[in-house]
Design a protein around this motif. Structure first.
Motif, PDB file in Angstrom:
ATOM      1  N   GLU A   1      -3.001  24.482  24.084  1.00 50.10           N
ATOM      2  CA  GLU A   1      -2.279  24.657  22.822  1.00 50.10           C
ATOM      3  C   GLU A   1      -1.922  23.299  22.199  1.00 50.10           C
ATOM      4  OE1 GLU A   1       1.102  27.044  23.658  1.00 50.10           O
ATOM      5  OE2 GLU A   1      -0.060  28.865  24.033  1.00 50.10           O
ATOM      6  N   ALA A   2      -1.470  22.360  23.036  1.00 56.55           N
ATOM      7  CA  ALA A   2      -1.102  21.038  22.529  1.00 56.55           C
ATOM      8  C   ALA A   2      -2.315  20.323  21.942  1.00 56.55           C
ATOM      9  CB  ALA A   2      -0.480  20.208  23.649  1.00 56.55           C
ATOM     10  N   MET A   3      -3.436  20.371  22.645  1.00 55.59           N
ATOM     11  CA  MET A   3      -4.648  19.723  22.141  1.00 55.59           C
ATOM     12  C   MET A   3      -5.106  20.353  20.834  1.00 55.59           C
ATOM     13  SD  MET A   3      -7.084  18.804  25.392  1.00 55.59           S
ATOM     14  CE  MET A   3      -8.162  17.783  24.380  1.00 55.59           C
ATOM     15  N   ALA A   4      -5.057  21.660  20.758  1.00 52.48           N
ATOM     16  CA  ALA A   4      -5.485  22.352  19.542  1.00 52.48           C
ATOM     17  C   ALA A   4      -4.575  22.024  18.367  1.00 52.48           C
ATOM     18  CB  ALA A   4      -5.517  23.864  19.778  1.00 52.48           C
ATOM     19  N   GLY A   5      -3.285  21.815  18.659  1.00 54.33           N
ATOM     20  CA  GLY A   5      -2.330  21.519  17.597  1.00 54.33           C
ATOM     21  C   GLY A   5      -2.176  20.049  17.285  1.00 54.33           C
ATOM     22  N   GLY A   6      -2.852  19.187  18.048  1.00 50.80           N
ATOM     23  CA  GLY A   6      -2.749  17.755  17.813  1.00 50.80           C
ATOM     24  C   GLY A   6      -1.380  17.179  18.133  1.00 50.80           C
ATOM     25  N   VAL A   7      -0.685  17.813  19.079  1.00 54.32           N
ATOM     26  CA  VAL A   7       0.634  17.334  19.491  1.00 54.32           C
ATOM     27  C   VAL A   7       0.604  16.990  20.973  1.00 54.32           C
ATOM     28  CG1 VAL A   7       1.835  18.676  17.738  1.00 54.32           C
ATOM     29  CG2 VAL A   7       1.487  19.664  20.007  1.00 54.32           C
ATOM     30  N   GLY A   8       1.705  16.445  21.468  1.00 57.98           N
ATOM     31  CA  GLY A   8       1.812  16.143  22.881  1.00 57.98           C
ATOM     32  C   GLY A   8       2.504  17.268  23.632  1.00 57.98           C
TER      33      GLY A   8
ATOM     34  N   ILE B   1      -0.316   9.680  20.951  1.00 54.10           N
ATOM     35  CA  ILE B   1      -0.708  11.081  20.775  1.00 54.10           C
ATOM     36  C   ILE B   1      -1.720  11.193  19.643  1.00 54.10           C
ATOM     37  CG2 ILE B   1       0.137  13.383  20.128  1.00 54.10           C
ATOM     38  CD1 ILE B   1       2.825  12.497  21.530  1.00 54.10           C
ATOM     39  N   GLU B   2      -1.490  10.470  18.577  1.00 58.27           N
ATOM     40  CA  GLU B   2      -2.437  10.469  17.464  1.00 58.27           C
ATOM     41  C   GLU B   2      -3.797   9.937  17.909  1.00 58.27           C
ATOM     42  OE1 GLU B   2      -2.746   8.782  12.856  1.00 58.27           O
ATOM     43  OE2 GLU B   2      -1.110   8.151  14.167  1.00 58.27           O
ATOM     44  N   ALA B   3      -3.791   8.970  18.819  1.00 67.82           N
ATOM     45  CA  ALA B   3      -5.044   8.377  19.301  1.00 67.82           C
ATOM     46  C   ALA B   3      -5.777   9.275  20.287  1.00 67.82           C
ATOM     47  CB  ALA B   3      -4.762   7.021  19.952  1.00 67.82           C
ATOM     48  N   GLY B   4      -5.073  10.266  20.867  1.00 67.26           N
ATOM     49  CA  GLY B   4      -5.771  11.190  21.752  1.00 67.26           C
ATOM     50  C   GLY B   4      -5.076  11.534  23.050  1.00 67.26           C
ATOM     51  N   MET B   5      -3.865  11.036  23.270  1.00 64.12           N
ATOM     52  CA  MET B   5      -3.128  11.374  24.489  1.00 64.12           C
ATOM     53  C   MET B   5      -2.468  12.749  24.315  1.00 64.12           C
ATOM     54  SD  MET B   5      -2.884   9.668  27.344  1.00 64.12           S
ATOM     55  CE  MET B   5      -3.065   7.944  26.904  1.00 64.12           C
ATOM     56  N   THR B   6      -2.402  13.528  25.391  1.00 69.84           N
ATOM     57  CA  THR B   6      -1.804  14.863  25.278  1.00 69.84           C
ATOM     58  C   THR B   6      -0.562  15.017  26.151  1.00 69.84           C
ATOM     59  OG1 THR B   6      -3.938  15.872  24.753  1.00 69.84           O
ATOM     60  CG2 THR B   6      -2.204  17.349  25.524  1.00 69.84           C
ATOM     61  N   LYS B   7      -0.711  14.920  27.460  1.00 69.07           N
ATOM     62  CA  LYS B   7       0.430  15.152  28.356  1.00 69.07           C
ATOM     63  C   LYS B   7       1.189  13.835  28.533  1.00 69.07           C
ATOM     64  CE  LYS B   7       1.420  16.981  33.030  1.00 69.07           C
ATOM     65  NZ  LYS B   7       1.398  15.804  33.930  1.00 69.07           N
ATOM     66  N   ILE B   8       2.476  13.880  28.267  1.00 65.02           N
ATOM     67  CA  ILE B   8       3.317  12.685  28.321  1.00 65.02           C
ATOM     68  C   ILE B   8       4.367  12.873  29.407  1.00 65.02           C
ATOM     69  CG2 ILE B   8       4.784  11.124  27.003  1.00 65.02           C
ATOM     70  CD1 ILE B   8       1.945  11.370  25.868  1.00 65.02           C
ATOM     71  N   ASN B   9       4.290  12.072  30.466  1.00 64.87           N
ATOM     72  CA  ASN B   9       5.182  12.209  31.618  1.00 64.87           C
ATOM     73  C   ASN B   9       6.421  11.335  31.487  1.00 64.87           C
ATOM     74  OD1 ASN B   9       3.085  13.755  32.597  1.00 64.87           O
ATOM     75  ND2 ASN B   9       2.906  12.672  34.535  1.00 64.87           N
ATOM     76  N   ILE B  10       7.575  11.930  31.745  1.00 67.09           N
ATOM     77  CA  ILE B  10       8.848  11.203  31.643  1.00 67.09           C
ATOM     78  C   ILE B  10       9.689  11.466  32.888  1.00 67.09           C
ATOM     79  CG2 ILE B  10      11.032  11.047  30.389  1.00 67.09           C
ATOM     80  CD1 ILE B  10       9.483  11.630  27.843  1.00 67.09           C
ATOM     81  N   GLY B  11      10.181  10.398  33.509  1.00 67.42           N
ATOM     82  CA  GLY B  11      11.022  10.548  34.687  1.00 67.42           C
ATOM     83  C   GLY B  11      12.222   9.618  34.653  1.00 67.42           C
ATOM     84  N   THR B  12      11.965   8.319  34.610  1.00 65.79           N
ATOM     85  CA  THR B  12      13.041   7.319  34.700  1.00 65.79           C
ATOM     86  C   THR B  12      14.082   7.496  33.601  1.00 65.79           C
ATOM     87  OG1 THR B  12      11.529   5.742  35.731  1.00 65.79           O
ATOM     88  CG2 THR B  12      13.541   4.847  34.777  1.00 65.79           C
TER      89      THR B  12
END
Length: 283
Positions: free
Chosen positions: A12-19, A220-231
């Motif tokens: 869904e994220a890839m299809a919508g162009g979001v992360g 994300i605009e360049a092509g990244m989809t899943k964005i991991n956040i922890g710290t």
């Protein structure tokens, strides 16, 4: 709501162009903060449990995952469960039947041939469970730093790695670094575009806590989809605990865990807006 499959959220994220925002969980309060924020904002989230977290919980993956699955099912938020940076195969096996629908198997420390062989085994196992399997190529942060020569992912190697292993998504090294406490990382957006041009699976950014919001939007605009956040969550949680514990007579854990959870939820809400909002990457 039943736990959602990570693969569905990624498609869904890839299809919508979001992360798609993925948050590392250490304790139940982390999970509660993430689910609360996702529910309030109305955007999906991935709850991630890392191998380091499992080892912190005495090597038992199932108790924490059971609690997270129960939270997801009690909420109307669309949430999935994911294993992060798994290096020991036993932890994949432990998670069967817990609601987990995806895992990141990390053999990136091995030589490329060994990485491929180990990842193939993980992909084969994931297929038997109906899981989405993520792997890593390159060194996120690298032994000598995120900007050292040779640590970033090569586009041609990425395409060959995916073809050789059959992985469903790929974590790439493009300038971020794990455990950064300041948002000063600059990403190689041209490299992201070049990798995106030659691979058709979702790309994953690890170490995103150290990346400014504007850089994340560009990634994300360049092509990244899943964005991991922890710290970033750990910073907020710890600040909440420190502030609550200033009165030295405080002894009830609920009195400092509640404000820590509240601060964490606030950070998650802002991250969700930056990463998963439909306007991201469209400015």
């Amino acid at each position: 709501m039943p736990v959602v499959h990570t693969g569905e959220l990624l498609r869904e994220a890839m299809a919508g162009g979001v992360g798609l925002a993925a948050f590392n969980v250490i304790n139940l309060e982390h999970g509660e903060a993430i689910v609360e924020a996702a529910e309030e904002i109305g955007l999906p989230a991935v709850l991630q449990v890392s191998e380091n977290c499992v080892k912190f919980h005495r090597g038992q993956v199932r108790p924490l995952l059971a609690g997270l699955a129960a939270m997801a099912e009690a909420s109307h938020a669309r949430v999935s469960l994911h294993l992060d940076h798994i290096e020991e195969f036993q932890f994949l096996e432990q998670a069967v039947g817990t609601g987990v629908s995806s895992a990141m198997f990390d053999a990136s420390k091995l030589a490329i041939a060994e990485n491929i062989a180990a990842t193939r085994r993980a992909v084969s196992f994931a297929r038997t469970q109906g899981w989405h399997l993520e792997a890593e190529l390159g060194e996120v942060g690298g032994k000598d730093g995120a900007h050292a020569p040779g640590v970033r992912t090569d586009p041609a190697e990425a395409a060959a790695f995916i073809e050789s292993t059959g992985v469903d998504s790929l974590a790439v090294a493009v300038g971020s670094s794990h455990a950064m406490t300041a948002q000063t990382a600059l990403l190689d957006h041209d490299l992201i575009r070049r990798i995106r041009a030659v691979v058709d699976v979702p790309l994953v950014l690890h170490g995103s806590s150290g990346v400014p919001s504007t850089e994340l939007a560009l990634a994300i605009e360049a092509g990244m989809t899943k964005i991991n956040i922890g710290t970033m969550l750990n910073i907020a949680f710890t600040e909440g605990v420190r502030e609550a514990l200033r009165p030295m007579e405080l002894v009830d854990p609920r009195k400092y865990l509640a404000p820590a959870r509240t601060r964490t939820a606030r950070v998650v809400r802002e991250a969700l807006k930056t990463i998963s909002s439909p306007r991201t990457g469209k400015s």
